[in-house]
Design an enzyme around this catalytic site. Structure first.
Site, PDB file in Angstrom:
ATOM      1  N   SER A   8       0.657  -1.045   0.127  1.00 37.76           N
ATOM      2  CA  SER A   8      -0.176  -0.209  -0.174  1.00 37.76           C
ATOM      3  C   SER A   8       0.930   1.253  -0.128  1.00 37.76           C
ATOM      4  CB  SER A   8      -0.935   0.137   1.232  1.00 37.76           C
ATOM      5  OG  SER A   8      -0.194  -0.228   2.368  1.00 37.76           O
ATOM      6  N   GLU A  10       1.094   5.586   0.597  1.00 33.51           N
ATOM      7  CA  GLU A  10       0.687   6.882   1.332  1.00 33.51           C
ATOM      8  C   GLU A  10       1.030   8.078   0.652  1.00 33.51           C
ATOM      9  OE1 GLU A  10       1.137   8.016   5.670  1.00 33.51           O
ATOM     10  OE2 GLU A  10       2.373   9.700   4.639  1.00 33.51           O
ATOM     11  N   ALA A  44      -0.956  18.657   9.021  1.00 34.17           N
ATOM     12  CA  ALA A  44      -0.853  18.918  10.262  1.00 34.17           C
ATOM     13  C   ALA A  44      -1.630  20.101  10.606  1.00 34.17           C
ATOM     14  CB  ALA A  44       0.628  19.461  10.613  1.00 34.17           C
ATOM     15  N   ARG A 100      -5.253  10.927  15.986  1.00 33.86           N
ATOM     16  CA  ARG A 100      -5.280  12.237  17.002  1.00 33.86           C
ATOM     17  C   ARG A 100      -4.850  13.381  16.348  1.00 33.86           C
ATOM     18  NH1 ARG A 100      -1.355  13.012  21.925  1.00 33.86           N
ATOM     19  NH2 ARG A 100      -0.238  13.832  20.001  1.00 33.86           N
ATOM     20  N   GLY A 101      -3.859  13.348  15.747  1.00 33.95           N
ATOM     21  CA  GLY A 101      -2.897  14.350  14.961  1.00 33.95           C
ATOM     22  C   GLY A 101      -2.280  15.145  16.047  1.00 33.95           C
ATOM     23  N   ASP A 102      -1.158  15.912  15.466  1.00 33.95           N
ATOM     24  CA  ASP A 102      -0.380  16.646  16.247  1.00 33.95           C
ATOM     25  C   ASP A 102      -0.823  18.071  16.465  1.00 33.95           C
ATOM     26  OD1 ASP A 102       2.125  14.962  16.768  1.00 33.95           O
ATOM     27  OD2 ASP A 102       2.372  15.383  14.389  1.00 33.95           O
ATOM     28  N   HIS A 144       6.402   6.783  21.130  1.00 34.58           N
ATOM     29  CA  HIS A 144       5.680   8.122  20.591  1.00 34.58           C
ATOM     30  C   HIS A 144       6.277   9.432  21.579  1.00 34.58           C
ATOM     31  CE1 HIS A 144       2.562  11.515  20.059  1.00 34.58           C
ATOM     32  NE2 HIS A 144       2.606  10.829  18.750  1.00 34.58           N
ATOM     33  N   ALA A 147       4.216   9.034  24.725  1.00 40.77           N
ATOM     34  CA  ALA A 147       4.409   7.789  25.412  1.00 40.77           C
ATOM     35  C   ALA A 147       5.302   7.714  26.534  1.00 40.77           C
ATOM     36  CB  ALA A 147       4.221   6.739  24.735  1.00 40.77           C
ATOM     37  N   LYS A 160      -7.221   1.247  21.022  1.00 39.38           N
ATOM     38  CA  LYS A 160      -7.637   1.854  19.491  1.00 39.38           C
ATOM     39  C   LYS A 160      -8.351   0.557  18.816  1.00 39.38           C
ATOM     40  CE  LYS A 160      -3.784   4.125  18.161  1.00 39.38           C
ATOM     41  NZ  LYS A 160      -3.157   5.098  17.324  1.00 39.38           N
ATOM     42  N   GLN A 171       4.650   3.786  12.352  1.00 40.08           N
ATOM     43  CA  GLN A 171       5.795   4.924  11.882  1.00 40.08           C
ATOM     44  C   GLN A 171       7.028   4.474  11.563  1.00 40.08           C
ATOM     45  OE1 GLN A 171       6.372   7.894  11.252  1.00 40.08           O
ATOM     46  NE2 GLN A 171       5.726   8.960  13.104  1.00 40.08           N
ATOM     47  N   PHE A 211      13.536  14.456  10.006  1.00 38.61           N
ATOM     48  CA  PHE A 211      12.092  13.711   9.960  1.00 38.61           C
ATOM     49  C   PHE A 211      12.117  12.890  11.319  1.00 38.61           C
ATOM     50  CE2 PHE A 211       8.664  11.387   7.768  1.00 38.61           C
ATOM     51  CZ  PHE A 211       7.685  11.956   8.458  1.00 38.61           C
ATOM     52  N   HIS A 260       3.401  -1.098   4.105  1.00 45.25           N
ATOM     53  CA  HIS A 260       2.835   0.418   3.580  1.00 45.25           C
ATOM     54  C   HIS A 260       4.091   1.334   3.513  1.00 45.25           C
ATOM     55  CE1 HIS A 260      -0.324   3.336   3.708  1.00 45.25           C
ATOM     56  NE2 HIS A 260       0.412   4.007   4.788  1.00 45.25           N
TER      57      HIS A 260
END
Ligand code: FAD
Length: 289
Positions: A8, A10, A44, A100-102, A144, A147, A160, A171, A211, A260
């Site tokens: 897949s 992105e 974002a 959730r997003g940043d 994360h 976390a 989730k 990630q 990144f 992915h």
């Protein structure tokens, strides 16, 4: 015949005319590899709401690909977020990557909108309740930034999945063991949903390093050395292709069936790696037949 992976891709939505051409070239070059699905990110801070919607529709309509739209909780009320989801359903989109997003630009941490979803779990529950979407989520093989440790990430991922997600994409990471350890930890916590490794072909080592630092991805010293030598010899692309192919190959030898790819809307490296793994337009056609 050696088994080929399910793949897949992105993409991100274009913000300029030039970027639109790059996205279409990317889709055009990768669509013949017959991906299981492709996904389109959500800027974002929710900044690409309309562009994401348009890109999702255009890719689905022009290429017949199964497109998963990313959706975050950032800077929107619950009603606004669900309105976006409903507009996807109305457009025939059946998959959402629920995040959730940043924090929006200028903020340190994610803060929910006064009337917004306060976490990914809340968003997933609301989307699942509509019964209209297959839900995918993000996962973090290295902790994360929000976390305490990997176990906290794994336990949150379990929540989730229990809330209605059916698979997770991780990630990116640089070493197969990082993913395999995480997969083991997920199994130990009772997660049986597929965890799909997120693969980042390294388009530029300098960019990837920055990144990685933002995402909390560990950078092995040997990679710095390898890219420094490759740069001297003008062989960075060759090294990137070889390393990415080897990473995927190792994962597949450990039972991973799905990969992915983070394409960054640059198709060449991803296509070369897919070809090296045996995924070619011909094979894709055979699979369809
Ligand atoms: P969560 O999984 O909800 O949270 C991340 C971690 O923080 C959790 O594992 C947990 O350890 C901790 N945590 C968070 N909330 C709680 C809580 N209430 N209680 C306990 N622990 C908690 N960003 C975009 O803006 N647009 C995109 O399109 C986009 N696509 C992405 C696609 C993938 C596959 C991935 C992996 C990330 C993507 N991101 C995107 C980045 C993502 O938005 C950020 O990493 C964000 O900080 C976390 O979102 P999430 O839904 O994965 O978070």
């Amino acid at each position: 015949m050696t088994k080929t992976p399910n793949i897949s891709f992105e993409f991100f939505p274009p913000q300029t005319l030039d970027a639109s051409f790059r996205l279409w070239e990317t889709v055009q070059m990768l669509a013949p590899l017959n991906p299981d699905f492709v996904s389109v990110t959500y800027g974002a801070g929710g900044t690409t709401r309309k562009l994401t919607h348009e890109a999702v529709g255009a890719i689905a309509n022009n290429y017949g690909l199964n497109v998963a739209a990313h959706l975050t909780c950032v800077d929107a009320t619950r009603a606004e977020t669900m309105e976006i989801a409903e507009s996807y359903a109305a457009a025939g989109v059946t998959e959402i990557v629920a995040l959730r997003g940043d924090a929006p630009k200028g903020s340190e941490r994610f803060t929910a909108h006064d009337d917004g979803f306060t976490s990914s779990v809340e968003l997933i529950e609301a989307l699942a309740a509509t019964g209209k979407f297959k839900l995918r989520v993000g996962a973090y093989p290295e902790p994360h930034p929000d976390a305490a440790d990997t176990l906290a990430d794994v336990r949150w991922l379990k929540r989730k999945i229990d809330a209605g997600a059916s698979s997770a994409m991780t990630q990116f990471f640089f070493e197969a063991e990082t993913f395999l350890r995480f997969r083991d930890a997920c199994v130990k916590e009772g997660i049986i949903a597929p965890i799909i490794p997120g693969i980042l072909p390294i388009q530029s080592w300098d960019g990837t390093r920055k990144f990685a630092a933002r995402c909390g991805t560990q950078i092995p010293a040997w990679l710095d050395d390898a890219f420094a030598s490759a740069k001297r010899d003008g062989r960075e692309e060759l090294l990137a292709t070889a390393l990415c192919t080897e990473l995927c190959d190792t994962l597949m030898s450990e039972g991973v069936d799905d990969l992915h790819f983070y394409t960054l809307n640059k198709p060449h490296l991803t296509r070369q790696v897919c070809h090296a793994l045996g995924v070619s337009p011909q094979i894709a056609l055979q699979n369809v037949a």
